[in-house]
Motif scaffolding. Sequence first.
Motif, PDB file in Angstrom:
ATOM      1  N   GLU B  79       0.839  -1.197   0.000  1.00 25.61           N
ATOM      2  CA  GLU B  79       0.000   0.000   0.000  1.00 25.61           C
ATOM      3  C   GLU B  79       0.882   1.259   0.000  1.00 25.61           C
ATOM      4  O   GLU B  79       0.704   2.164  -0.813  1.00 25.61           O
ATOM      5  CB  GLU B  79      -0.883  -0.046   1.248  1.00 25.61           C
ATOM      6  CG  GLU B  79      -1.760   1.151   1.471  1.00 25.61           C
ATOM      7  CD  GLU B  79      -3.020   1.094   0.622  1.00 25.61           C
ATOM      8  OE1 GLU B  79      -3.468  -0.023   0.317  1.00 25.61           O
ATOM      9  OE2 GLU B  79      -3.515   2.175   0.261  1.00 25.61           O
ATOM     10  N   ALA B  82       2.793   1.649  -3.225  1.00 25.16           N
ATOM     11  CA  ALA B  82       1.943   2.199  -4.291  1.00 25.16           C
ATOM     12  C   ALA B  82       1.856   3.719  -4.145  1.00 25.16           C
ATOM     13  O   ALA B  82       1.921   4.461  -5.125  1.00 25.16           O
ATOM     14  CB  ALA B  82       0.554   1.568  -4.228  1.00 25.16           C
ATOM     15  N   LYS B  83       1.753   4.167  -2.907  1.00 31.20           N
ATOM     16  CA  LYS B  83       1.657   5.606  -2.639  1.00 31.20           C
ATOM     17  C   LYS B  83       2.943   6.311  -3.081  1.00 31.20           C
ATOM     18  O   LYS B  83       2.898   7.398  -3.659  1.00 31.20           O
ATOM     19  CB  LYS B  83       1.442   5.800  -1.132  1.00 31.20           C
ATOM     20  CG  LYS B  83       0.500   6.938  -0.805  1.00 31.20           C
ATOM     21  CD  LYS B  83       0.203   6.953   0.675  1.00 31.20           C
ATOM     22  CE  LYS B  83      -1.257   7.286   0.945  1.00 31.20           C
ATOM     23  NZ  LYS B  83      -1.641   7.035   2.326  1.00 31.20           N
ATOM     24  N   ARG B  85       5.060   5.287  -5.384  1.00 28.08           N
ATOM     25  CA  ARG B  85       5.121   5.300  -6.851  1.00 28.08           C
ATOM     26  C   ARG B  85       4.291   6.448  -7.404  1.00 28.08           C
ATOM     27  O   ARG B  85       4.698   7.158  -8.313  1.00 28.08           O
ATOM     28  CB  ARG B  85       4.576   3.970  -7.412  1.00 28.08           C
ATOM     29  CG  ARG B  85       5.524   2.805  -7.277  1.00 28.08           C
ATOM     30  CD  ARG B  85       5.201   1.714  -8.290  1.00 28.08           C
ATOM     31  NE  ARG B  85       3.908   1.086  -8.063  1.00 28.08           N
ATOM     32  CZ  ARG B  85       3.697   0.074  -7.226  1.00 28.08           C
ATOM     33  NH1 ARG B  85       4.713  -0.420  -6.525  1.00 28.08           N
ATOM     34  NH2 ARG B  85       2.509  -0.446  -7.085  1.00 28.08           N
ATOM     35  N   LEU B  86       3.108   6.627  -6.803  1.00 29.33           N
ATOM     36  CA  LEU B  86       2.209   7.667  -7.283  1.00 29.33           C
ATOM     37  C   LEU B  86       2.830   9.046  -7.093  1.00 29.33           C
ATOM     38  O   LEU B  86       2.744   9.913  -7.960  1.00 29.33           O
ATOM     39  CB  LEU B  86       0.875   7.579  -6.523  1.00 29.33           C
ATOM     40  CG  LEU B  86      -0.204   8.550  -6.951  1.00 29.33           C
ATOM     41  CD1 LEU B  86      -0.628   8.270  -8.380  1.00 29.33           C
ATOM     42  CD2 LEU B  86      -1.409   8.451  -6.024  1.00 29.33           C
ATOM     43  N   PHE B  91       6.990   5.898 -14.726  1.00 30.73           N
ATOM     44  CA  PHE B  91       7.499   4.790 -15.541  1.00 30.73           C
ATOM     45  C   PHE B  91       7.237   5.014 -17.026  1.00 30.73           C
ATOM     46  O   PHE B  91       6.171   5.477 -17.423  1.00 30.73           O
ATOM     47  CB  PHE B  91       6.807   3.479 -15.150  1.00 30.73           C
ATOM     48  CG  PHE B  91       7.275   2.920 -13.844  1.00 30.73           C
ATOM     49  CD1 PHE B  91       8.385   2.098 -13.783  1.00 30.73           C
ATOM     50  CD2 PHE B  91       6.597   3.224 -12.674  1.00 30.73           C
ATOM     51  CE1 PHE B  91       8.818   1.572 -12.580  1.00 30.73           C
ATOM     52  CE2 PHE B  91       7.026   2.707 -11.457  1.00 30.73           C
ATOM     53  CZ  PHE B  91       8.133   1.883 -11.417  1.00 30.73           C
ATOM     54  N   LEU B  99      -3.832   3.501 -21.783  1.00 27.72           N
ATOM     55  CA  LEU B  99      -5.145   2.876 -21.685  1.00 27.72           C
ATOM     56  C   LEU B  99      -5.878   3.149 -22.992  1.00 27.72           C
ATOM     57  O   LEU B  99      -6.098   4.307 -23.342  1.00 27.72           O
ATOM     58  CB  LEU B  99      -5.945   3.446 -20.501  1.00 27.72           C
ATOM     59  CG  LEU B  99      -5.313   3.277 -19.124  1.00 27.72           C
ATOM     60  CD1 LEU B  99      -6.325   3.653 -18.042  1.00 27.72           C
ATOM     61  CD2 LEU B  99      -4.814   1.870 -18.890  1.00 27.72           C
ATOM     62  N   PHE B 102      -8.926   5.621 -23.345  1.00 27.08           N
ATOM     63  CA  PHE B 102      -8.811   7.018 -22.949  1.00 27.08           C
ATOM     64  C   PHE B 102      -7.998   7.789 -23.988  1.00 27.08           C
ATOM     65  O   PHE B 102      -7.068   7.241 -24.591  1.00 27.08           O
ATOM     66  CB  PHE B 102      -8.141   7.125 -21.577  1.00 27.08           C
ATOM     67  CG  PHE B 102      -9.051   6.731 -20.444  1.00 27.08           C
ATOM     68  CD1 PHE B 102      -9.734   7.703 -19.717  1.00 27.08           C
ATOM     69  CD2 PHE B 102      -9.243   5.396 -20.115  1.00 27.08           C
ATOM     70  CE1 PHE B 102     -10.584   7.357 -18.676  1.00 27.08           C
ATOM     71  CE2 PHE B 102     -10.098   5.033 -19.084  1.00 27.08           C
ATOM     72  CZ  PHE B 102     -10.765   6.014 -18.365  1.00 27.08           C
ATOM     73  N   ILE B 110      -4.653  10.753 -15.787  1.00 25.63           N
ATOM     74  CA  ILE B 110      -4.958   9.692 -14.805  1.00 25.63           C
ATOM     75  C   ILE B 110      -4.100   9.751 -13.535  1.00 25.63           C
ATOM     76  O   ILE B 110      -4.652   9.747 -12.429  1.00 25.63           O
ATOM     77  CB  ILE B 110      -4.879   8.301 -15.479  1.00 25.63           C
ATOM     78  CG1 ILE B 110      -6.150   8.099 -16.320  1.00 25.63           C
ATOM     79  CG2 ILE B 110      -4.760   7.179 -14.454  1.00 25.63           C
ATOM     80  CD1 ILE B 110      -6.152   6.847 -17.149  1.00 25.63           C
ATOM     81  N   PRO B 111      -2.755   9.842 -13.649  1.00 24.96           N
ATOM     82  CA  PRO B 111      -1.985   9.852 -12.389  1.00 24.96           C
ATOM     83  C   PRO B 111      -2.335  11.044 -11.502  1.00 24.96           C
ATOM     84  O   PRO B 111      -2.393  10.918 -10.284  1.00 24.96           O
ATOM     85  CB  PRO B 111      -0.530   9.943 -12.868  1.00 24.96           C
ATOM     86  CG  PRO B 111      -0.553   9.487 -14.275  1.00 24.96           C
ATOM     87  CD  PRO B 111      -1.889   9.873 -14.819  1.00 24.96           C
ATOM     88  N   ARG B 113      -5.219  12.636 -11.433  1.00 25.69           N
ATOM     89  CA  ARG B 113      -6.541  12.434 -10.844  1.00 25.69           C
ATOM     90  C   ARG B 113      -6.467  11.438  -9.694  1.00 25.69           C
ATOM     91  O   ARG B 113      -7.138  11.593  -8.683  1.00 25.69           O
ATOM     92  CB  ARG B 113      -7.517  11.938 -11.913  1.00 25.69           C
ATOM     93  CG  ARG B 113      -7.839  12.987 -12.947  1.00 25.69           C
ATOM     94  CD  ARG B 113      -8.735  12.444 -14.033  1.00 25.69           C
ATOM     95  NE  ARG B 113     -10.055  12.108 -13.514  1.00 25.69           N
ATOM     96  CZ  ARG B 113     -10.991  11.499 -14.248  1.00 25.69           C
ATOM     97  NH1 ARG B 113     -10.721  11.164 -15.502  1.00 25.69           N
ATOM     98  NH2 ARG B 113     -12.151  11.226 -13.741  1.00 25.69           N
ATOM     99  N   LYS B 114      -5.616  10.427  -9.870  1.00 22.58           N
ATOM    100  CA  LYS B 114      -5.465   9.436  -8.800  1.00 22.58           C
ATOM    101  C   LYS B 114      -4.876  10.088  -7.555  1.00 22.58           C
ATOM    102  O   LYS B 114      -5.305   9.817  -6.438  1.00 22.58           O
ATOM    103  CB  LYS B 114      -4.570   8.300  -9.291  1.00 22.58           C
ATOM    104  CG  LYS B 114      -4.221   7.267  -8.228  1.00 22.58           C
ATOM    105  CD  LYS B 114      -5.441   6.485  -7.778  1.00 22.58           C
ATOM    106  CE  LYS B 114      -5.098   5.574  -6.591  1.00 22.58           C
ATOM    107  NZ  LYS B 114      -6.209   5.418  -5.662  1.00 22.58           N
ATOM    108  N   GLU B 120     -10.087  19.335 -10.977  1.00 25.87           N
ATOM    109  CA  GLU B 120     -10.220  18.768 -12.321  1.00 25.87           C
ATOM    110  C   GLU B 120      -9.726  19.746 -13.391  1.00 25.87           C
ATOM    111  O   GLU B 120      -9.016  19.364 -14.315  1.00 25.87           O
ATOM    112  CB  GLU B 120     -11.687  18.384 -12.557  1.00 25.87           C
ATOM    113  CG  GLU B 120     -11.882  17.379 -13.658  1.00 25.87           C
ATOM    114  CD  GLU B 120     -11.556  15.950 -13.236  1.00 25.87           C
ATOM    115  OE1 GLU B 120     -11.687  15.066 -14.080  1.00 25.87           O
ATOM    116  OE2 GLU B 120     -11.161  15.724 -12.077  1.00 25.87           O
ATOM    117  N   ARG B 159       2.667  11.166 -19.486  1.00 28.77           N
ATOM    118  CA  ARG B 159       1.931  10.593 -18.366  1.00 28.77           C
ATOM    119  C   ARG B 159       2.872  10.256 -17.210  1.00 28.77           C
ATOM    120  O   ARG B 159       2.554  10.474 -16.041  1.00 28.77           O
ATOM    121  CB  ARG B 159       1.196   9.324 -18.808  1.00 28.77           C
ATOM    122  CG  ARG B 159       0.367   8.727 -17.694  1.00 28.77           C
ATOM    123  CD  ARG B 159      -0.410   7.524 -18.161  1.00 28.77           C
ATOM    124  NE  ARG B 159       0.485   6.431 -18.541  1.00 28.77           N
ATOM    125  CZ  ARG B 159       0.077   5.288 -19.079  1.00 28.77           C
ATOM    126  NH1 ARG B 159      -1.208   5.101 -19.327  1.00 28.77           N
ATOM    127  NH2 ARG B 159       0.939   4.348 -19.412  1.00 28.77           N
TER     128      ARG B 159
END
Lengths: 414, 228
Positions: B79, B82-83, B85-86, B91, B99, B102, B110-111, B113-114, B120, B159
């Motif tokens: 967990e 992952a945080k 990496r975000l 990468f 994707l 999209f 996407i990254p 927004r995540k 927005e 991205r």
Amino acid sequence: MRLILDIAVTHLVHRKRQTLVSVLGVAMGVGFFIAMAAMMQGFQRYFVSKIIDVSPHIIMKDEFRTPPRQPVEQRYANGAVRLLNVRPRDERRGIKNGMVVIDAIARQPGVAVAPTLAGQIFLRYGTKDVSATLYGIEPDLERRVTFLEQDLIAGSLNGLHTTANGIILGSGLAEKIGASLGDSLSIISPAGVILKMKIVAIFRSGVTAKDNYESFALLKKAQILQDRANVINQIRIRLSDINQAAALARSLEARYDYRTESWEETNKNVLGIFVIQNGIMYSTVSAILIVAAFGIFNIITTVIHEKERDIAILKSIGFNEDAIRGIFLLEGLAVGVIGTMIGWVLGYGLTELLASVRFSVEGFVKSEGFVLYYTFKHYLIAGSFAMVASLAASYLPARKAAAVNPVDIIRGGV
Amino acid sequence: MNRKPLIEARDVTRVLPGPVPVTLVWDINLTVRQGEFIAIVGASGSGKSSLLYLLGLLDVPTLGAIFFEGANTTELNREAQAKMRLAHLGFVFQFHFLLPEFTALGNVMIPMRKKGALGEAEIEREARALLAEFGMEEYAHRLPEELSGGERQRVAIARALANRPALILADEPTGNLDSKNAQQVFDIFKRMAEKNGQTVVVVTHETHLARQTHRQVQLLDGRIAANG
């Protein structure tokens, strides 16, 4: 979260046909459940209300549930006594002090009581002999206890008073012997008494068993016919609150010893069938929804298989396992929600369609179409079942998706 | 260069378990400093990519540990990884891995927004700016399948940069590109390292591109054969 919803919706929208099939699977399960439930419960409620309207709520009969204990058994309650070949005493049948009992019961609030003498008779009209049950009643008390008066389709209850020897027949019974209002027939009782009686009214309750086999006359006439002066053998009771029936029946039986049945007990065969009926309904609908759940399982498993690369890249971006799982659970949920909503519309349409079907059938009760029962409860039950099914169906593949190791996928892709 | 270490591999060994265990990398010690642009080179099967996945917290070492800004990341749960990496990593892979449903713009968003740090509207502005930086502005509303290989890779890089990561990890980013596009990608990486102070680690087997980086780490059979 918006993003997860976006991704989930995108997946579904991009495989329209499969999504549609899954959604329709759920919709049909939900729709059929609603229609079937409306039909079954409609019938059951109609039937119960018929029973409650047509028959007394409690009937006390001149019989005992258990034979009276012999003196020797009373004397040696715990002794090693065995009595063989006891011959029951020939007693005068009927409820002893019936009118006193009636007065006592009538004193309770919310209770209407009527005396009855029930017995078998033969109706003879022309060349036809038909057997039936004759109830001797007091019309003024009877109209407070059963809906006999409301069920009359010809003549009136007062005819019993105004005609010397009046009799009221069920519509099926009248049809069987081919007599109609105003005709005179011979009534023969097991006691050997023959009376000429005139049909003063005909009733149709909608309950086939009653309409085909029951007839009514004044209590006095019935007593003459059966040669049992001043005897009553049934006390019929109606309550303002039907839920009290079982309890009151129990307490009356405890007090007077006579077998006292509430409407639930009298009709327990039929009520038992309802339980089985509901079981069949629920299992049929569950089967439909389980098939629908497999559809959901299938689409989500396929999506996950095809989207392994996407899952890997989302993970490398930093989506945690909850988020990945969330995407696919949401997809299942979306199929469930949309399917449920379409199913609600479908279910409503189906019930409307069933409501418009007309036919004539004589079973337990006579009916001319499906009696339907509409309630939000059915919509809620169907919806929650569909929701649970779709979540369960998407949970397994979603868990698998969350466990995807991005390195395996990325390495495989190179 | 005397900047502080950003990511370090200390005594890192990764063995794939199985009936016949496979050693991917063996006893690696590597320090990458802030603002460095390095290449990991070597023959195929030498463990380049495996090392990159370990540095990117996509894989966990069997022995040893990866330190990010001095903190041991190997001890963290998935967990928390992952945080990280975000927030800190970006990468780029040989295949663009966009994707497909999209648009270019959607993919870049996407990254961000995540992460959810921006509204927005701001996210969209940022994403457009990133695409513009790589000359992809006018393709913002195209789907990946409507783009050429080079264009897709540029979107994928945009991205990767979306959350302004401290460390960019690229696995054969030019593997599917012609030499012109490949050169462009390397120019972008170089600019990010030298202008923005971001750290870039590139796995490549193209020596003429690797030579443009600050430092080349040569792997041979899972071990570091040359560093510098």
